[in-house]
Write a protein that holds these residues in place. Structure first.
Motif, PDB file in Angstrom:
ATOM      1  N   ASP A 161      36.844  20.901   5.070  1.00 31.80           N
ATOM      2  CA  ASP A 161      36.013  20.727   3.877  1.00 31.80           C
ATOM      3  C   ASP A 161      35.353  22.036   3.473  1.00 31.80           C
ATOM      4  N   GLY A 162      34.882  22.810   4.464  1.00 33.67           N
ATOM      5  CA  GLY A 162      34.262  24.096   4.169  1.00 33.67           C
ATOM      6  C   GLY A 162      35.239  25.056   3.506  1.00 33.67           C
ATOM      7  N   MET A 163      36.457  25.115   4.041  1.00 33.38           N
ATOM      8  CA  MET A 163      37.468  25.986   3.433  1.00 33.38           C
ATOM      9  C   MET A 163      37.840  25.503   2.039  1.00 33.38           C
ATOM     10  N   THR A 164      37.886  24.190   1.857  1.00 30.27           N
ATOM     11  CA  THR A 164      38.213  23.648   0.535  1.00 30.27           C
ATOM     12  C   THR A 164      37.165  24.051  -0.488  1.00 30.27           C
ATOM     13  N   ARG A 165      35.886  24.008  -0.098  1.00 28.68           N
ATOM     14  CA  ARG A 165      34.820  24.407  -1.024  1.00 28.68           C
ATOM     15  C   ARG A 165      34.936  25.879  -1.382  1.00 28.68           C
ATOM     16  N   ILE A 166      35.218  26.727  -0.396  1.00 27.87           N
ATOM     17  CA  ILE A 166      35.355  28.153  -0.678  1.00 27.87           C
ATOM     18  C   ILE A 166      36.504  28.399  -1.647  1.00 27.87           C
ATOM     19  N   VAL A 167      37.644  27.774  -1.379  1.00 24.90           N
ATOM     20  CA  VAL A 167      38.809  27.961  -2.241  1.00 24.90           C
ATOM     21  C   VAL A 167      38.525  27.461  -3.653  1.00 24.90           C
ATOM     22  N   GLU A 168      37.871  26.312  -3.767  1.00 22.29           N
ATOM     23  CA  GLU A 168      37.566  25.760  -5.084  1.00 22.29           C
ATOM     24  C   GLU A 168      36.575  26.643  -5.835  1.00 22.29           C
ATOM     25  N   ASP A 169      35.564  27.170  -5.116  1.00 18.68           N
ATOM     26  CA  ASP A 169      34.614  28.080  -5.755  1.00 18.68           C
ATOM     27  C   ASP A 169      35.310  29.350  -6.225  1.00 18.68           C
ATOM     28  N   LEU A 170      36.186  29.894  -5.407  1.00 19.64           N
ATOM     29  CA  LEU A 170      36.932  31.093  -5.800  1.00 19.64           C
ATOM     30  C   LEU A 170      37.815  30.799  -7.016  1.00 19.64           C
ATOM     31  N   ARG A 171      38.412  29.629  -7.026  1.00 17.56           N
ATOM     32  CA  ARG A 171      39.245  29.243  -8.169  1.00 17.56           C
ATOM     33  C   ARG A 171      38.402  29.153  -9.438  1.00 17.56           C
ATOM     34  N   THR A 172      37.218  28.568  -9.341  1.00 21.93           N
ATOM     35  CA  THR A 172      36.343  28.455 -10.510  1.00 21.93           C
ATOM     36  C   THR A 172      35.952  29.836 -11.029  1.00 21.93           C
ATOM     37  N   LEU A 173      35.574  30.728 -10.121  1.00 18.60           N
ATOM     38  CA  LEU A 173      35.199  32.078 -10.535  1.00 18.60           C
ATOM     39  C   LEU A 173      36.382  32.804 -11.149  1.00 18.60           C
TER      40      LEU A 173
END
Length: 355
Positions: free
Chosen positions: A180-192
């Motif tokens: 879940d932590g990695m998913t949040r990081i990836v999703e945040d990077l995708r948004t940026l």
């Protein structure tokens, strides 16, 4: 600051100056030339042939004076136009070869457009170098953030394979938490990444920030209670055109940030209208923000007091994502310290005015 004169106008002025100089030379030197001709040739009669010869001689003398003036003026003019262009071309070749520190020499003097070209190129090269540095830092920081959960996953799974760990519910929960932590990081990077590319898609509808804030706080009530935080709401209608899902993401990120760095404090969330602007404010009663946090809090992966912040979790992307989403809605967000103490985040958006 005076507005630079255009190149075309300056070329025209130089040409007029040269023509004027030649005309003045011709006008004032003619009497002297005539007197000298009379002294040298006193016996010469004023025949058409004689005066034709004198005229040609005067023309030759005028050219001998005017041509050097024109050559000097032309060389000066071409230097002011061409040299800045050559300097910019040299710097462009250096940047194309990978040297992002290359700059055109700003001390080279040119006319209006060529001088502005040097300044504009240097500004562009500086932004390019800064963007490249930020990209390298972001890539390094993203790899660092992902390394910890990946290491935990690999270690635990290897331990299960070797029989060191039992695959019980606790271990499964731990592994899921890392994913879940990695998913949040990836999703945040995708948004940026989408925002920086101008491709962040929004499903904009008529929404009320007050209703979104109430929904999110209801969902977060248990987590806030676990952090010993009390919640104070001052929610007045704030109609806007926005992506409701994205603004839930914004509120969740800000509440999560407050729970991490100001546990045990009072969290106040307020919405309202100021003229034609909708305002959302989230304030805690914690120790407030440092000067560094006020300046750099929205930068990706930035943390205040890095070692302690890592112990509190988080990827350092939350506020960056908040800023990206707010800016995508033509809004503004700022960090500040509340007058009574504590950190505060204020978001402003264009309000939806009823017809």
């Amino acid at each position: 600051m005076a507005k630079p004169v255009s190149t075309a106008l300056q070329i025209g002025l130089v040409a007029v100056a040269l023509a004027t100089a030649v005309a003045l030379v011709a006008y004032f030197s003619f009497p002297a030339y005539f007197e000298m001709a009379q002294m040298l040739f006193p016996q010469a009669s004023e025949t058409d042939a004689l005066w034709s010869w004198l005229d040609w001689g005067y023309l030759l003398l005028t050219l001998l004076i005017a041509l050097p003036l024109g050559a000097i003026g032309g060389a000066w003019l071409s230097r002011r136009i061409v040299v800045p262009l050559l300097e910019v071309a040299r710097a462009i070749r250096a940047v194309a070869a990978g040297d992002l520190t290359a700059r055109a020499n700003p001390s080279i003097q040119g006319f209006g457009e060529s001088a502005r070209l040097v300044a504009d190129f240097n500004a562009m090269a500086e932004r390019l170098e800064r963007a490249e540095a930020e990209l390298r830092f972001s890539n390094s920081a993203a790899a660092h953030e992902l390394r910890t959960p990946l290491t935990i996953l690999k270690g635990r799974l290897q331990g299960v394979a070797d029989g060191v760990f039992a695959l019980d519910d606790d271990l499964i929960d731990l592994l899921i938490a890392q994913v879940d932590g990695m998913t949040r990081i990836v999703e945040d990077l995708r948004t940026l990444g989408l925002f920086n590319a101008g491709s962040l898609e929004l499903s904009v509808t008529n929404v009320d920030l007050a209703l979104i804030a109430r929904d999110v706080t209801d969902l977060s009530a248990e987590a806030l209670q676990a952090r010993s935080m009390t919640l104070s709401l001052d929610l007045r209608s704030s109609p806007v055109l926005a992506d409701a899902a994205r603004f839930r993401q914004v509120l969740l990120a800000l509440i999560d940030n407050a729970m991490r760095y100001a546990p045990g404090t009072r969290l106040t969330i307020a919405t309202g209208l100021e003229h034609v602007t909708a305002v959302l404010t989230i304030t805690d009663s914690g120790p407030g923000l440092t000067d560094a946090a006020l300046r750099q809090g929205f930068e990706p992966f930035w943390r205040d007091e890095e070692s302690r912040a890592r112990d509190k979790g988080g990827s350092g992307l939350g506020l960056s994502v908040v800023r990206a989403i707010v800016h995508a809605h033509d809004g503004q967000v700022r960090l500040h310290n509340a007058p009574g103490g504590g950190a505060s985040v204020t978001i402003t958006l264009p309000a939806r005015i009823p017809d």
